[in-house]
Every structure is written in structure tokens, then in C-alpha cells.
Design a protein around this motif. Structure first.
Motif, PDB file in Angstrom:
ATOM      1  N   GLN A 144      91.062  41.617 -23.976  1.00 16.19           N
ATOM      2  CA  GLN A 144      90.597  42.864 -24.587  1.00 16.19           C
ATOM      3  C   GLN A 144      91.035  42.959 -26.048  1.00 16.19           C
ATOM      4  O   GLN A 144      90.280  43.437 -26.908  1.00 16.19           O
ATOM      5  CB  GLN A 144      91.106  44.060 -23.788  1.00 16.19           C
ATOM      6  N   GLN A 145      92.228  42.505 -26.329  1.00 11.22           N
ATOM      7  CA  GLN A 145      92.703  42.533 -27.710  1.00 11.22           C
ATOM      8  C   GLN A 145      91.955  41.525 -28.578  1.00 11.22           C
ATOM      9  O   GLN A 145      91.652  41.801 -29.743  1.00 11.22           O
ATOM     10  CB  GLN A 145      94.214  42.266 -27.744  1.00 11.22           C
ATOM     11  N   HIS A 146      91.642  40.365 -28.002  1.00 13.16           N
ATOM     12  CA  HIS A 146      90.826  39.392 -28.726  1.00 13.16           C
ATOM     13  C   HIS A 146      89.449  39.977 -29.036  1.00 13.16           C
ATOM     14  O   HIS A 146      88.908  39.767 -30.135  1.00 13.16           O
ATOM     15  CB  HIS A 146      90.658  38.111 -27.896  1.00 13.16           C
ATOM     16  N   LEU A 147      88.870  40.688 -28.087  1.00 15.61           N
ATOM     17  CA  LEU A 147      87.565  41.320 -28.302  1.00 15.61           C
ATOM     18  C   LEU A 147      87.628  42.295 -29.475  1.00 15.61           C
ATOM     19  O   LEU A 147      86.709  42.333 -30.308  1.00 15.61           O
ATOM     20  CB  LEU A 147      87.116  42.058 -27.039  1.00 15.61           C
ATOM     21  N   ALA A 148      88.709  43.073 -29.528  1.00 18.82           N
ATOM     22  CA  ALA A 148      88.861  44.035 -30.622  1.00 18.82           C
ATOM     23  C   ALA A 148      88.952  43.322 -31.969  1.00 18.82           C
ATOM     24  O   ALA A 148      88.363  43.772 -32.968  1.00 18.82           O
ATOM     25  CB  ALA A 148      90.100  44.899 -30.394  1.00 18.82           C
ATOM     26  N   MET A 149      89.669  42.208 -31.991  1.00 17.41           N
ATOM     27  CA  MET A 149      89.778  41.434 -33.224  1.00 17.41           C
ATOM     28  C   MET A 149      88.421  40.881 -33.639  1.00 17.41           C
ATOM     29  O   MET A 149      88.029  40.967 -34.810  1.00 17.41           O
ATOM     30  CB  MET A 149      90.786  40.289 -33.033  1.00 17.41           C
ATOM     31  N   TYR A 150      87.702  40.339 -32.671  1.00 18.46           N
ATOM     32  CA  TYR A 150      86.386  39.765 -32.951  1.00 18.46           C
ATOM     33  C   TYR A 150      85.408  40.835 -33.464  1.00 18.46           C
ATOM     34  O   TYR A 150      84.682  40.614 -34.447  1.00 18.46           O
ATOM     35  CB  TYR A 150      85.833  39.101 -31.690  1.00 18.46           C
ATOM     36  N   LYS A 151      85.369  41.983 -32.800  1.00 21.19           N
ATOM     37  CA  LYS A 151      84.444  43.051 -33.203  1.00 21.19           C
ATOM     38  C   LYS A 151      84.725  43.522 -34.622  1.00 21.19           C
ATOM     39  O   LYS A 151      83.813  43.784 -35.406  1.00 21.19           O
ATOM     40  CB  LYS A 151      84.534  44.211 -32.221  1.00 21.19           C
ATOM     41  N   ALA A 152      86.005  43.634 -34.964  1.00 25.60           N
ATOM     42  CA  ALA A 152      86.375  44.064 -36.305  1.00 25.60           C
ATOM     43  C   ALA A 152      85.908  43.054 -37.353  1.00 25.60           C
ATOM     44  O   ALA A 152      85.415  43.424 -38.426  1.00 25.60           O
ATOM     45  CB  ALA A 152      87.880  44.268 -36.400  1.00 25.60           C
ATOM     46  N   ILE A 153      86.067  41.769 -37.033  1.00 28.08           N
ATOM     47  CA  ILE A 153      85.623  40.725 -37.967  1.00 28.08           C
ATOM     48  C   ILE A 153      84.102  40.735 -38.086  1.00 28.08           C
ATOM     49  O   ILE A 153      83.544  40.664 -39.192  1.00 28.08           O
ATOM     50  CB  ILE A 153      86.132  39.347 -37.510  1.00 28.08           C
ATOM     51  N   LYS A 154      83.418  40.867 -36.959  1.00 27.02           N
ATOM     52  CA  LYS A 154      81.958  40.884 -36.971  1.00 27.02           C
ATOM     53  C   LYS A 154      81.409  42.080 -37.738  1.00 27.02           C
ATOM     54  O   LYS A 154      80.398  41.980 -38.448  1.00 27.02           O
ATOM     55  CB  LYS A 154      81.435  40.901 -35.535  1.00 27.02           C
ATOM     56  N   GLU A 155      82.087  43.219 -37.615  1.00 29.90           N
ATOM     57  CA  GLU A 155      81.659  44.439 -38.304  1.00 29.90           C
ATOM     58  C   GLU A 155      82.160  44.504 -39.741  1.00 29.90           C
ATOM     59  O   GLU A 155      81.923  45.482 -40.446  1.00 29.90           O
ATOM     60  CB  GLU A 155      82.151  45.662 -37.524  1.00 29.90           C
ATOM     61  N   GLN A 178      98.497  44.586 -33.372  1.00 36.05           N
ATOM     62  CA  GLN A 178      98.705  45.052 -32.004  1.00 36.05           C
ATOM     63  C   GLN A 178      98.777  43.888 -31.034  1.00 36.05           C
ATOM     64  O   GLN A 178      99.599  43.873 -30.104  1.00 36.05           O
ATOM     65  CB  GLN A 178      97.576  46.004 -31.594  1.00 36.05           C
ATOM     66  N   HIS A 179      97.918  42.902 -31.238  1.00 35.07           N
ATOM     67  CA  HIS A 179      97.927  41.721 -30.368  1.00 35.07           C
ATOM     68  C   HIS A 179      99.247  40.966 -30.492  1.00 35.07           C
ATOM     69  O   HIS A 179      99.842  40.577 -29.476  1.00 35.07           O
ATOM     70  CB  HIS A 179      96.758  40.812 -30.729  1.00 35.07           C
TER      71      HIS A 179
END
Length: 227
Positions: A192-203, A215-216
Motif C-alpha cells: 500500500q505504501q509503494h502504491l502511494a509512492m507510485y501514484k504520487a510520482i505518476k501524478e 512514511q514508508h
């Protein structure tokens, strides 16, 4: 040339190993609690915990849930009685370096990641989600994920620093620590934390990318060192 100062956790390692070798801590002895040793040695519990993890990594002591930490063996060959832990970076040093570098790498990735980088990260996340029951595979994919973010930052010098940290993680000394941080109950949290990192980079949200990375790292540190 002036020698590097001894790392704090090494003083605890030396004390325990000397007590084992001179017979004060025979096999089966329960070691003093972290809090007790920290008070006696006028250091932090985190430092004592690092020493315990170092000695656990070579099978000298063992932690028993709900019971404490015990001496496991007192028989060593002259060649490999104890590794020279002084040549290793302590977990505290490594995490300080990670906190200094990785959030900024994530920020840079929001600006510089290519579509190829994003597709790689997405594919990596999909594979990790399918690997919760396969710890070695999840750990391998985890390394790929973090490495690709560092690569996506497009800064060669920072990438070289990141590679140094990754190489430290591959040392045998870190095996026991990784076992604490990669468990079946923990991997969904990391995902879930990896997903948050990825979404932030993508956005392309540099603030969120940095915050989610911090946080991770806090979570990994807590699980790895039982904080």
C-alpha cells in the motif's frame, strides 16, 4: 591515518562476545533486557537492539518471543569466532542515509520519470501484489521498485549513492534484519505504501512523493528494528 571511531553498537557486541568467550555467559544464559543494558552502558535501547541483531545474524544469540534473548553457542573457530562488525554500517547509519536520499529521489522522479519508468513501476507493483506468499520474490521485486525510482530521478551521482546503500543491504550482516522486515503480515502494508509512492510520482506531485517515501521508510525501520 586516524581510524574511524567505534560504532556505538560495537561496544555492546564486544561486551557480549567477551562475556561469552570468558564463560560469564554460557550457552543458555538469558541476556539482560535491552532497557537494562541501555541503562548500564548509558546508551539507547536502539543501540542495544542493533547489537543483538548483529549477534543474531551469525547465530550467537537467539530471541525467544515472550522470553527474552539467550546465548545460543559458545564454540567458534579461531577464523570465524566473530565477524568484524566494525566494518559494517550500523542500521542507524543506513537509515539516516536512506532518509537523506530517497525522499529527494522520489521528488526528482516526479519531474523526470519517463512513461517507460512508470510502466515498469506499475508492472512491479502488480507482481508484488501476487507475491505476498513468496517472501524472496517480494523482496527481489521490492529492490527493483526502489531501484527504478532512483533510476527515474535521472541523477547519476545520487544513483551511485543509492547503489552503495543497496550493496550494504546485500551483506550477510543484514540477513537477520531483513527477516524481521519482510514477513507475510507486513508485505501488504509495504504494498500500500509503494502504491502511494507510485501514484504520487505518476501524478507529478513532488510533495506527496517525498511524504509517502518518508512514511514508508519509517515503517520499514520500525519493523526491521522492532521499534
Amino acid at each position: 591515518m586516524t581510524s574511524a571511531p567505534k560504532k556505538a553498537f560495537m561496544e555492546i557486541v564486544d561486551m557480549i562476545k567477551n562475556n561469552i568467550l570468558n564463560g560469564n555467559y554460557p550457552v543458555g544464559t538469558k541476556l539482560p533486557a535491552e532497557r537494562t543494558l541501555a541503562e548500564e552502558r548509558q546508551t539507547s535501547r536502539a543501540t542495544v537492539r542493533e547489537a543483538f541483531r548483529a549477534l543474531e545474524s551469525i547465530g550467537v544469540i537467539e530471541s525467544r518471543v515472550g522470553q527474552g534473548t539467550f546465548v545460543k553457542t559458545s564454540t567458534f573457530s579461531e577464523q570465524d569466532r566473530f565477524p568484524d562488525f566494525s566494518i559494517h554500517s550500523s542500521p542507524a547509519e543506513v537509515f539516516k542515509a536512506r532518509f537523506a536520499i530517497e525522499p529527494y529521489l522520489s521528488q526528482l522522479a516526479t519531474r523526470n520519470a519517463t512513461q517507460e519508468d512508470l510502466l515498469f513501476l506499475e508492472a512491479c507493483l502488480q507482481k508484488m501484489e501476487q507475491s505476498f506468499d513468496n517472501i524472496p520474490e517480494f523482496e527481489r521485486l521490492n529492490s527493483q521498485f526502489h531501484n527504478r525510482i532512483a533510476t527515474a530521478a535521472k541523477n547519476t551521482l545520487l544513483l551511485s549513492f543509492f547503489d552503495i546503500i543497496e550493496n550494504i543491504h546485500s551483506e550477510e550482516f543484514w540477513g537477520n534484519l531483513r527477516a524481521h522486515s519482510f514477513r507475510k503480515d507486513v508485505m501488504p502494508v509495504y504494498h500500500q505504501q509503494h502504491l502511494a509512492m507510485y501514484k504520487a510520482i505518476k501524478e507529478r506531485d513532488s510533495s506527496k512523493a517525498s511524504e509517502s517515501t518518508i512514511q514508508h521508510l519509517k515503517t520499514v525501520k520500525a519493523f526491521m528494528l522492532d521499534e
